[in-house]
Write an enzyme that holds these catalytic residues in place. Structure first.
Site, PDB file in Angstrom:
ATOM      1  N   CYS A 183      28.947  56.080  28.238  1.00 33.09           N
ATOM      2  CA  CYS A 183      30.292  56.341  28.766  1.00 33.09           C
ATOM      3  C   CYS A 183      31.033  57.363  27.905  1.00 33.09           C
ATOM      4  O   CYS A 183      32.080  57.873  28.302  1.00 33.09           O
ATOM      5  CB  CYS A 183      31.092  55.048  28.842  1.00 33.09           C
ATOM      6  SG  CYS A 183      30.318  53.791  29.863  1.00 33.09           S
ATOM      7  N   HIS A 189      38.744  55.824  27.961  1.00 32.76           N
ATOM      8  CA  HIS A 189      37.667  55.310  28.810  1.00 32.76           C
ATOM      9  C   HIS A 189      38.118  53.953  29.357  1.00 32.76           C
ATOM     10  O   HIS A 189      38.614  53.108  28.625  1.00 32.76           O
ATOM     11  CB  HIS A 189      36.384  55.156  27.984  1.00 32.76           C
ATOM     12  CG  HIS A 189      35.318  54.377  28.686  1.00 32.76           C
ATOM     13  ND1 HIS A 189      34.976  54.629  29.991  1.00 32.76           N
ATOM     14  CD2 HIS A 189      34.545  53.332  28.284  1.00 32.76           C
ATOM     15  CE1 HIS A 189      34.019  53.789  30.358  1.00 32.76           C
ATOM     16  NE2 HIS A 189      33.755  52.994  29.349  1.00 32.76           N
ATOM     17  N   ASN A 209      34.849  50.452  36.108  1.00 35.20           N
ATOM     18  CA  ASN A 209      34.391  51.308  35.012  1.00 35.20           C
ATOM     19  C   ASN A 209      33.497  52.394  35.615  1.00 35.20           C
ATOM     20  O   ASN A 209      32.396  52.102  36.075  1.00 35.20           O
ATOM     21  CB  ASN A 209      33.614  50.435  34.015  1.00 35.20           C
ATOM     22  CG  ASN A 209      33.044  51.231  32.849  1.00 35.20           C
ATOM     23  OD1 ASN A 209      32.983  52.451  32.894  1.00 35.20           O
ATOM     24  ND2 ASN A 209      32.614  50.517  31.817  1.00 35.20           N
TER      25      ASN A 209
HETATM   26  O1  UT7 Z   1      31.658  51.151  29.095  1.00 37.02           O
HETATM   27  C1  UT7 Z   1      31.241  50.061  28.351  1.00 37.02           C
HETATM   28  C2  UT7 Z   1      30.629  49.083  29.297  1.00 37.02           C
HETATM   29  N1  UT7 Z   1      30.690  47.710  29.045  1.00 37.02           N
HETATM   30  C3  UT7 Z   1      31.770  46.964  28.738  1.00 37.02           C
HETATM   31  O2  UT7 Z   1      32.846  47.410  28.465  1.00 37.02           O
HETATM   32  C4  UT7 Z   1      31.554  45.484  28.793  1.00 37.02           C
HETATM   33  C5  UT7 Z   1      32.332  44.716  27.756  1.00 37.02           C
HETATM   34  N2  UT7 Z   1      32.304  43.300  28.060  1.00 37.02           N
HETATM   35  C6  UT7 Z   1      33.128  42.735  28.976  1.00 37.02           C
HETATM   36  O3  UT7 Z   1      33.942  43.417  29.590  1.00 37.02           O
HETATM   37  C7  UT7 Z   1      33.051  41.251  29.158  1.00 37.02           C
HETATM   38  O4  UT7 Z   1      32.194  40.692  28.196  1.00 37.02           O
HETATM   39  C8  UT7 Z   1      32.553  40.843  30.594  1.00 37.02           C
HETATM   40  C9  UT7 Z   1      33.628  41.206  31.620  1.00 37.02           C
HETATM   41  C10 UT7 Z   1      31.262  41.538  30.938  1.00 37.02           C
HETATM   42  C11 UT7 Z   1      32.351  39.336  30.637  1.00 37.02           C
HETATM   43  O5  UT7 Z   1      33.566  38.691  30.338  1.00 37.02           O
HETATM   44  P1  UT7 Z   1      33.595  37.500  29.276  1.00 37.02           P
HETATM   45  O6  UT7 Z   1      34.988  37.018  29.238  1.00 37.02           O
HETATM   46  O7  UT7 Z   1      33.007  38.041  27.993  1.00 37.02           O
HETATM   47  O8  UT7 Z   1      32.684  36.409  29.947  1.00 37.02           O
HETATM   48  P2  UT7 Z   1      31.338  35.754  29.422  1.00 37.02           P
HETATM   49  O9  UT7 Z   1      30.213  36.730  29.502  1.00 37.02           O
HETATM   50  O10 UT7 Z   1      31.603  35.114  28.087  1.00 37.02           O
HETATM   51  O11 UT7 Z   1      31.093  34.625  30.477  1.00 37.02           O
HETATM   52  C12 UT7 Z   1      31.973  33.502  30.615  1.00 37.02           C
HETATM   53  C13 UT7 Z   1      31.497  32.704  31.796  1.00 37.02           C
HETATM   54  C14 UT7 Z   1      30.011  32.398  31.766  1.00 37.02           C
HETATM   55  O12 UT7 Z   1      29.819  31.135  32.323  1.00 37.02           O
HETATM   56  P3  UT7 Z   1      29.570  29.837  31.387  1.00 37.02           P
HETATM   57  O13 UT7 Z   1      28.322  30.148  30.604  1.00 37.02           O
HETATM   58  O14 UT7 Z   1      30.801  29.747  30.517  1.00 37.02           O
HETATM   59  O15 UT7 Z   1      29.431  28.729  32.355  1.00 37.02           O
HETATM   60  C15 UT7 Z   1      29.428  33.425  32.696  1.00 37.02           C
HETATM   61  O16 UT7 Z   1      28.210  33.023  33.255  1.00 37.02           O
HETATM   62  O17 UT7 Z   1      31.726  33.433  33.008  1.00 37.02           O
HETATM   63  C16 UT7 Z   1      30.499  33.530  33.753  1.00 37.02           C
HETATM   64  N3  UT7 Z   1      30.494  34.775  34.488  1.00 37.02           N
HETATM   65  C17 UT7 Z   1      31.075  34.897  35.679  1.00 37.02           C
HETATM   66  N4  UT7 Z   1      31.734  34.022  36.450  1.00 37.02           N
HETATM   67  C18 UT7 Z   1      32.225  34.470  37.620  1.00 37.02           C
HETATM   68  C19 UT7 Z   1      29.953  35.966  34.111  1.00 37.02           C
HETATM   69  N5  UT7 Z   1      30.180  36.863  35.088  1.00 37.02           N
HETATM   70  C20 UT7 Z   1      30.869  36.237  36.056  1.00 37.02           C
HETATM   71  C21 UT7 Z   1      31.397  36.639  37.294  1.00 37.02           C
HETATM   72  N6  UT7 Z   1      32.063  35.734  38.037  1.00 37.02           N
HETATM   73  N7  UT7 Z   1      31.278  37.918  37.765  1.00 37.02           N
END
Ligand code: UT7
Length: 322
Positions: A118, A249, A279
């Protein structure tokens, strides 16, 4: 970080192209275990645009380039170089930049793509600025363009809800006046974290899809980026609060708010548009630049910082005096 020496580069024109097709958060509910509330709360994204069936990265890039060129008042023949930052080129080769250069009729220009996640369009801008500074080029077209539609795993709810397609572009020209000039640039990579965001198959038969360790990326950016920005500003001789406007970004509203809190800057000094686009990777900073310019958020004489981060992990910043 190096302060930029030699001839100064200014932003002579900007443009963007957003494909028509809109995919709302609620559309994911039809095939994934997710919902609008989760996506909005965790990312800030409400909808994103996806390229049409026949649209490739070079098509989006070309359309944004046409707008930027028109805005600059330059003819295609006046361009010396076309540089595209992208993670999702039509093909490994030829470059997206060569296709755009050919379609524009930029007969005096060279062309190449920059591949820095990115951070790609920021790295492309840095290359363009450097080429102008040393007298190699006078006018450079820089584009950030992405079509993630085909490289997303639409069953991976932690990744596919984040990304969207789009393109943004700007024309950089040698600055004859003192106004409108890039003054500082810094690019950094922590390649020990190269496995955080990848596009590679397990084997020859495995389709290449974006894989992301979302939590690791989140943690890395929230810790590394504030330090990077503070160091960048210090080396450039100013505090983060002395920057008038930030072109960022657009990855996640929580990341932007968290980083700004850590550097002690109000988010009123930036433009957040990811609720509409998601994004768009290397395109996002360029789309944001165009929207900031066209809405009058960047005024003459102001200090503007550009900041991006992405796969690699890469970080980048530029300082501009508008
Ligand atoms: O340009 C750079 C590109 N990348 C980024 O900027 C990504 C940076 N990371 C993020 O933005 C965040 O880590 C995410 C948005 C990807 C994820 O958010 P989070 O608050 O870190 O969630 P998490 O991965 O810790 O997941 C929390 C829960 C999990 O469930 P359990 O294990 O607590 O039961 C996930 O399985 O949320 C679940 N989960 C979802 N639930 C509903 C993950 N994705 C989803 C979803 N809908 N789309």
């Amino acid at each position: 970080m190096k302060l930029i020496d030699g001839r100064f580069a200014m932003i002579a024109g900007t443009g963007k192209y957003i494909p028509e097709r809109v995919m709302k958060n609620s559309d994911f509910e039809k095939f994934l275990d997710t919902n609008d509330k989760w996506i909005v709360e965790r990312t800030g994204i409400k909808e994103r645009h996806l390229a049409g069936e026949d649209e490739k990265c070079s098509d989006l890039a070309f359309n944004a380039a046409v707008f930027a060129l028109k805005d600059s008042g330059l003819a295609p023949e006046e361009l010396d170089m076309v540089i595209v930052g992208t993670c999702s080129p039509d093909s490994a080769f030829p470059s997206v930049a060569s296709k755009v250069q050919g379609r524009l009729g930029a007969v005096n220009a060279g062309a190449f793509d920059v591949h820095a996640g990115c951070t790609g369009s920021l790295a492309a801008m840095s290359a363009g600025i450097a080429g102008i500074a040393c007298g190699m080029w006078d006018n450079v077209l820089v584009i950030g363009a992405e079509v993630f539609r085909d490289i997303l795993d639409w069953t991976d709810r932690g990744t596919c809800i984040l990304f969207g397609d789009g393109a943004g572009a700007c024309v950089l020209s040698v600055s004859s006046e003192k106004k409108g000039r890039f003054t500082a640039s810094k690019l950094m990579s922590d390649g020990t974290k190269h496995n955080y965001i990848t596009l590679e198959g397990e084997n020859r038969d495995d389709p290449h899809k974006v894989r992301m360790k979302g939590n690791d990326v989140f943690r890395f950016v929230n810790t590394a980026l504030p330090v990077f920005i503070k160091d960048f500003c210090q080396d450039a001789g100013l505090t983060p609060n002395q920057v008038d406007f930030w072109v960022l970004h657009q990855a996640n509203t929580r990341i932007i708010e968290g980083v700004f809190k850590r550097i002690g800057v109000s988010t009123e000094k930036t433009l957040i548009n990811l609720e509409n686009y998601g994004n768009t990777s290397a395109a996002s900073m360029m789309i944001t630049l165009d929207e900031a310019m066209k809405s009058g958020r960047i005024r003459s004489g102001e200090k503007v910082a550009f900041v991006a981060f992405g796969a690699g992990m890469t970080l980048g910043a530029l300082l501009y005096e508008a």
